[in-house]
Motif scaffolding. Structure first.
Motif, PDB file in Angstrom:
ATOM      1  N   VAL A 211     109.831  30.116  23.200  1.00 21.02           N
ATOM      2  CA  VAL A 211     110.664  29.232  24.031  1.00 21.02           C
ATOM      3  C   VAL A 211     111.036  29.915  25.348  1.00 21.02           C
ATOM      4  O   VAL A 211     111.586  31.020  25.363  1.00 21.02           O
ATOM      5  N   ARG A 212     110.735  29.238  26.457  1.00 21.34           N
ATOM      6  CA  ARG A 212     111.004  29.799  27.788  1.00 21.34           C
ATOM      7  C   ARG A 212     112.437  29.482  28.238  1.00 21.34           C
ATOM      8  O   ARG A 212     112.990  28.457  27.862  1.00 21.34           O
ATOM      9  N   PRO A 213     113.016  30.344  29.088  1.00 20.45           N
ATOM     10  CA  PRO A 213     114.299  29.990  29.698  1.00 20.45           C
ATOM     11  C   PRO A 213     114.159  28.644  30.417  1.00 20.45           C
ATOM     12  O   PRO A 213     113.088  28.305  30.913  1.00 20.45           O
ATOM     13  N   GLY A 214     115.224  27.881  30.434  1.00 18.09           N
ATOM     14  CA  GLY A 214     115.172  26.577  31.084  1.00 18.09           C
ATOM     15  C   GLY A 214     114.670  25.474  30.183  1.00 18.09           C
ATOM     16  O   GLY A 214     114.293  24.404  30.650  1.00 18.09           O
ATOM     17  N   THR A 215     114.681  25.726  28.898  1.00 23.66           N
ATOM     18  CA  THR A 215     114.198  24.715  27.946  1.00 23.66           C
ATOM     19  C   THR A 215     115.380  24.084  27.202  1.00 23.66           C
ATOM     20  O   THR A 215     116.338  24.777  26.846  1.00 23.66           O
ATOM     21  N   HIS A 216     115.291  22.790  27.008  1.00 26.72           N
ATOM     22  CA  HIS A 216     116.229  22.131  26.095  1.00 26.72           C
ATOM     23  C   HIS A 216     115.467  21.685  24.847  1.00 26.72           C
ATOM     24  O   HIS A 216     114.356  21.157  24.941  1.00 26.72           O
ATOM     25  N   ILE A 217     116.085  21.907  23.708  1.00 25.80           N
ATOM     26  CA  ILE A 217     115.489  21.483  22.432  1.00 25.80           C
ATOM     27  C   ILE A 217     116.432  20.524  21.727  1.00 25.80           C
ATOM     28  O   ILE A 217     117.613  20.818  21.530  1.00 25.80           O
ATOM     29  N   THR A 218     115.919  19.371  21.345  1.00 27.33           N
ATOM     30  CA  THR A 218     116.655  18.452  20.480  1.00 27.33           C
ATOM     31  C   THR A 218     116.002  18.484  19.103  1.00 27.33           C
ATOM     32  O   THR A 218     114.820  18.159  18.959  1.00 27.33           O
ATOM     33  N   ALA A 219     116.768  18.926  18.122  1.00 28.39           N
ATOM     34  CA  ALA A 219     116.249  19.032  16.745  1.00 28.39           C
ATOM     35  C   ALA A 219     116.823  17.890  15.925  1.00 28.39           C
ATOM     36  O   ALA A 219     118.024  17.844  15.681  1.00 28.39           O
ATOM     37  N   VAL A 220     115.969  16.954  15.551  1.00 26.33           N
ATOM     38  CA  VAL A 220     116.454  15.796  14.791  1.00 26.33           C
ATOM     39  C   VAL A 220     115.929  15.734  13.366  1.00 26.33           C
ATOM     40  O   VAL A 220     116.409  14.951  12.557  1.00 26.33           O
ATOM     41  N   GLY A 221     114.917  16.562  13.057  1.00 26.65           N
ATOM     42  CA  GLY A 221     114.276  16.434  11.749  1.00 26.65           C
ATOM     43  C   GLY A 221     115.148  16.913  10.604  1.00 26.65           C
ATOM     44  O   GLY A 221     115.188  16.294   9.541  1.00 26.65           O
ATOM     45  N   ALA A 222     115.852  18.021  10.815  1.00 25.14           N
ATOM     46  CA  ALA A 222     116.586  18.632   9.707  1.00 25.14           C
ATOM     47  C   ALA A 222     117.944  17.972   9.542  1.00 25.14           C
ATOM     48  O   ALA A 222     118.834  18.148  10.373  1.00 25.14           O
ATOM     49  N   ASP A 223     118.088  17.198   8.479  1.00 25.10           N
ATOM     50  CA  ASP A 223     119.348  16.496   8.237  1.00 25.10           C
ATOM     51  C   ASP A 223     119.891  16.774   6.839  1.00 25.10           C
ATOM     52  O   ASP A 223     120.848  16.144   6.401  1.00 25.10           O
ATOM     53  N   THR A 224     119.260  17.706   6.135  1.00 23.41           N
ATOM     54  CA  THR A 224     119.768  18.076   4.804  1.00 23.41           C
ATOM     55  C   THR A 224     119.937  19.595   4.780  1.00 23.41           C
ATOM     56  O   THR A 224     119.486  20.289   5.703  1.00 23.41           O
ATOM     57  N   PRO A 225     120.586  20.129   3.745  1.00 20.83           N
ATOM     58  CA  PRO A 225     120.806  21.586   3.712  1.00 20.83           C
ATOM     59  C   PRO A 225     119.512  22.402   3.720  1.00 20.83           C
ATOM     60  O   PRO A 225     119.469  23.471   4.326  1.00 20.83           O
ATOM     61  N   HIS A 226     118.441  21.917   3.091  1.00 23.07           N
ATOM     62  CA  HIS A 226     117.257  22.775   2.969  1.00 23.07           C
ATOM     63  C   HIS A 226     116.281  22.650   4.137  1.00 23.07           C
ATOM     64  O   HIS A 226     115.482  23.536   4.372  1.00 23.07           O
ATOM     65  N   LYS A 227     116.346  21.550   4.903  1.00 18.10           N
ATOM     66  CA  LYS A 227     115.386  21.373   5.993  1.00 18.10           C
ATOM     67  C   LYS A 227     115.715  22.301   7.166  1.00 18.10           C
ATOM     68  O   LYS A 227     116.874  22.596   7.439  1.00 18.10           O
ATOM     69  N   ASN A 228     114.676  22.757   7.877  1.00 22.36           N
ATOM     70  CA  ASN A 228     114.852  23.735   8.956  1.00 22.36           C
ATOM     71  C   ASN A 228     113.627  23.704   9.861  1.00 22.36           C
ATOM     72  O   ASN A 228     112.516  23.962   9.424  1.00 22.36           O
ATOM     73  N   GLU A 229     113.836  23.383  11.144  1.00 18.76           N
ATOM     74  CA  GLU A 229     112.712  23.311  12.092  1.00 18.76           C
ATOM     75  C   GLU A 229     112.742  24.430  13.130  1.00 18.76           C
ATOM     76  O   GLU A 229     111.719  24.793  13.684  1.00 18.76           O
ATOM     77  N   ILE A 230     113.941  24.915  13.468  1.00 21.42           N
ATOM     78  CA  ILE A 230     114.108  25.835  14.601  1.00 21.42           C
ATOM     79  C   ILE A 230     114.370  27.250  14.090  1.00 21.42           C
ATOM     80  O   ILE A 230     115.258  27.459  13.254  1.00 21.42           O
ATOM     81  N   ASP A 231     113.632  28.200  14.616  1.00 19.37           N
ATOM     82  CA  ASP A 231     113.825  29.615  14.313  1.00 19.37           C
ATOM     83  C   ASP A 231     115.298  29.988  14.520  1.00 19.37           C
ATOM     84  O   ASP A 231     115.834  29.835  15.625  1.00 19.37           O
ATOM     85  N   PRO A 232     115.969  30.483  13.495  1.00 18.59           N
ATOM     86  CA  PRO A 232     117.375  30.879  13.672  1.00 18.59           C
ATOM     87  C   PRO A 232     117.585  31.858  14.835  1.00 18.59           C
ATOM     88  O   PRO A 232     118.647  31.843  15.461  1.00 18.59           O
ATOM     89  N   GLU A 233     116.559  32.687  15.141  1.00 20.65           N
ATOM     90  CA  GLU A 233     116.704  33.664  16.232  1.00 20.65           C
ATOM     91  C   GLU A 233     116.939  32.994  17.587  1.00 20.65           C
ATOM     92  O   GLU A 233     117.559  33.573  18.479  1.00 20.65           O
ATOM     93  N   LEU A 234     116.407  31.777  17.747  1.00 20.79           N
ATOM     94  CA  LEU A 234     116.567  31.081  19.027  1.00 20.79           C
ATOM     95  C   LEU A 234     118.043  30.805  19.336  1.00 20.79           C
ATOM     96  O   LEU A 234     118.441  30.753  20.509  1.00 20.79           O
ATOM     97  N   PHE A 235     118.839  30.663  18.286  1.00 22.69           N
ATOM     98  CA  PHE A 235     120.259  30.361  18.487  1.00 22.69           C
ATOM     99  C   PHE A 235     120.994  31.523  19.157  1.00 22.69           C
ATOM    100  O   PHE A 235     121.958  31.319  19.886  1.00 22.69           O
TER     101      PHE A 235
END
Lengths: 319, 319
Positions: A211-235
């Motif tokens: 992910v480059r600087p200047g990026t916006h990410i909208t994560a809509v897929g994960a809506d339950t406790p076990h689902k996960n789309e985005i690398d926690p490191e990005l946070f």
């Protein structure tokens, strides 16, 4: 008499409604503490899931119960995976006022509109390309509703199935987009500075390093406790981490995984409703990395259902 | 196509159904661990409450979501306090199969039938009088469905409002009962050895000192954490303490208050489903004190809704 309203009638009034304003008002009411929104009810099946989202905004004349179903084997039998309905009840008597048999479409739409709202406040001023990870109904709706907030018509998409991603791009090209598939999620991040993830993944697909600087990410897929789309490191790198509901994101969606890994903390989270009112800042410069984690909040359902119902009722009253 | 079924059509098929067998089967499935029944959803208003009970029994072709509303000011406006509806969905596709607009009646009925089931296994062999504390719809339904299990037609009733209790007794007398009001809950216990409590009380009404050996008590009024009808001390004297759901009674209803006071313990609780199968004994002699605490379990809703729906569907298919 309880009004029974089918999808055909619902879809007819939608173009007349300012749904973005309705959903924004819902997020604002939620973040101001004006919404009563109990925890999500959930029913799990071997190949499907059911979410019950419900509540009301103080002072409203109705309360809403939304049932959204998703059964993954449906497409193999020629059916859409999502289905469901909305119920409106009178807040003073408890009487059922309306059943909206929306077949799951209103949930898709209110989720896509939340994505457009997130992009409105958080996406960089100039969007080179819209990156999409996922090729399902929600991926398509997200792109469709982003039209409300950006003139960008360039889409770069990744999907696990080559057939599915080609079909997804074809639909967009038919709609006038420059749409092409790319081979990896990394490549999505290399091409696009507004990225939407809309998959049921339970392992991160969008890795921090890509992910480059200047990026916006909208994560809509994960809506339950076990689902996960985005690398926690990005946070850890993100300048703004917006949740539709902080309370809900503590236990569901991508933020919840980042909190568990310690790559962010609760005090760094802001709510979309606070960004909309200006209580929290939106994007401040072109180089920030921003994330909006959308797990779906009942206020979206409450406000879209009310808007649809009142529009149809006034129409029925006239005719 | 989702079937929309009103109360009129529902009420027409009810006499043909063996609802006691259906509800017993629900309790048995629940106690055997064959039912998926998530925690109750709840929405509170200043003068009303909404319960969402939902789930399915493994192998069933449908799952059920029940919404029961109770708004206490309704009677002042000429409306019944309870209302609501049932939703049936296809367990394989998530599609809505039917909306049963039962106006709250099926909840009243399945609750009353649970009371009859409790009496069937726990009431003393000879019932001198049916004692009723409470004068609302549920009190009336409890007496009505006790006809299924006892020939006793003598009722002694207590209610806070003299007008209400007189009206309650008049309705029963019109139906051939020897029905009379008494001045206190203690007097109910002095006259009756099968007692039903069906009030929204939050302080105990039926005191331990008043209850004679050989009495069975069915407590149906307390279905939330704060409601409480039965003196916690009575639980220390009870020979059998039956719960419709032990898990649910840990946090709702009268058992929950007795546990908090230490007058009983979890290991003394048995489930109605286990009594029905014989896994736990029912009443063993005429002197035992027995209590059934009914907080309402989704299996009752699941099974009554399915029975009603299939009866109506087969009727519609024929016509």
């Amino acid at each position: 008499m309880t009004a029974i309203i089918g999808w055909k009638e619902i879809s007819r009034v939608l173009p007349r409604l300012d749904l973005m304003r309705e959903i924004e008002a819902g997020f604002v009411a939620y973040s101001r503490g004006e919404a009563i929104v109990p925890p999500v009810g959930e029913l799990l099946f071997p190949c499907g899931e059911v979410h019950i989202k419900y509540g009301y905004i103080r002072g409203d004349s109705t309360f809403t119960i939304k049932v959204a179903t998703g059964f993954y084997d449906n497409p193999a039998h020629g059916l859409d995976a999502p289905n469901g309905l909305f119920l409106l009840f009178d807040s003073r008597t408890g009487a059922p006022v309306a059943v909206l048999l929306d077949e799951g479409h209103l949930t898709d739409i209110r989720t896509a509109i939340a994505g457009a709202i997130a992009a409105k406040y958080l996406a960089p001023p100039k969007i080179e390309a819209i990156g999409v990870i996922g090729t399902g109904v929600q991926a398509r709706e997200q792109v469709k509703y982003l039209k409300l907030v950006t003139p960008c018509r360039c889409v770069r998409a990744f999907g696990r199935s080559e057939t599915a991603v080609e079909a997804f791009c074809r639909v967009l090209r038919d709609d006038g987009y420059d749409a092409a598939s790319v081979a990896t999620p990394d490549e999505v991040a290399a091409r696009a500075n507004l990225i939407v993830t809309a998959t049921p993944a339970s392992e991160p697909l969008l890795m921090s390093a890509s992910v480059r600087p200047g990026t916006h990410i909208t994560a809509v897929g994960a809506d339950t406790p076990h689902k996960n789309e985005i690398d926690p490191e990005l946070f850890a790198r993100a300048d703004i981490i917006a949740a539709d509901s902080i309370a809900q994101c503590m236990s569901r969606g991508d933020i919840h995984h980042a909190l568990a890994r310690g790559t962010t903390s609760q005090d760094r989270l802001v709510e979309l409703g606070a960004i909309i009112t200006g209580a929290s800042p939106g994007r401040q410069n072109a180089n920030q990395i921003t994330i909006a984690d959308l797990t779906g909040v009942a206020v979206q359902d409450i406000n879209i259902a009310q808007a649809v119902f009142w529009a149809i009722r006034s129409e029925r009253d006239v005719s």
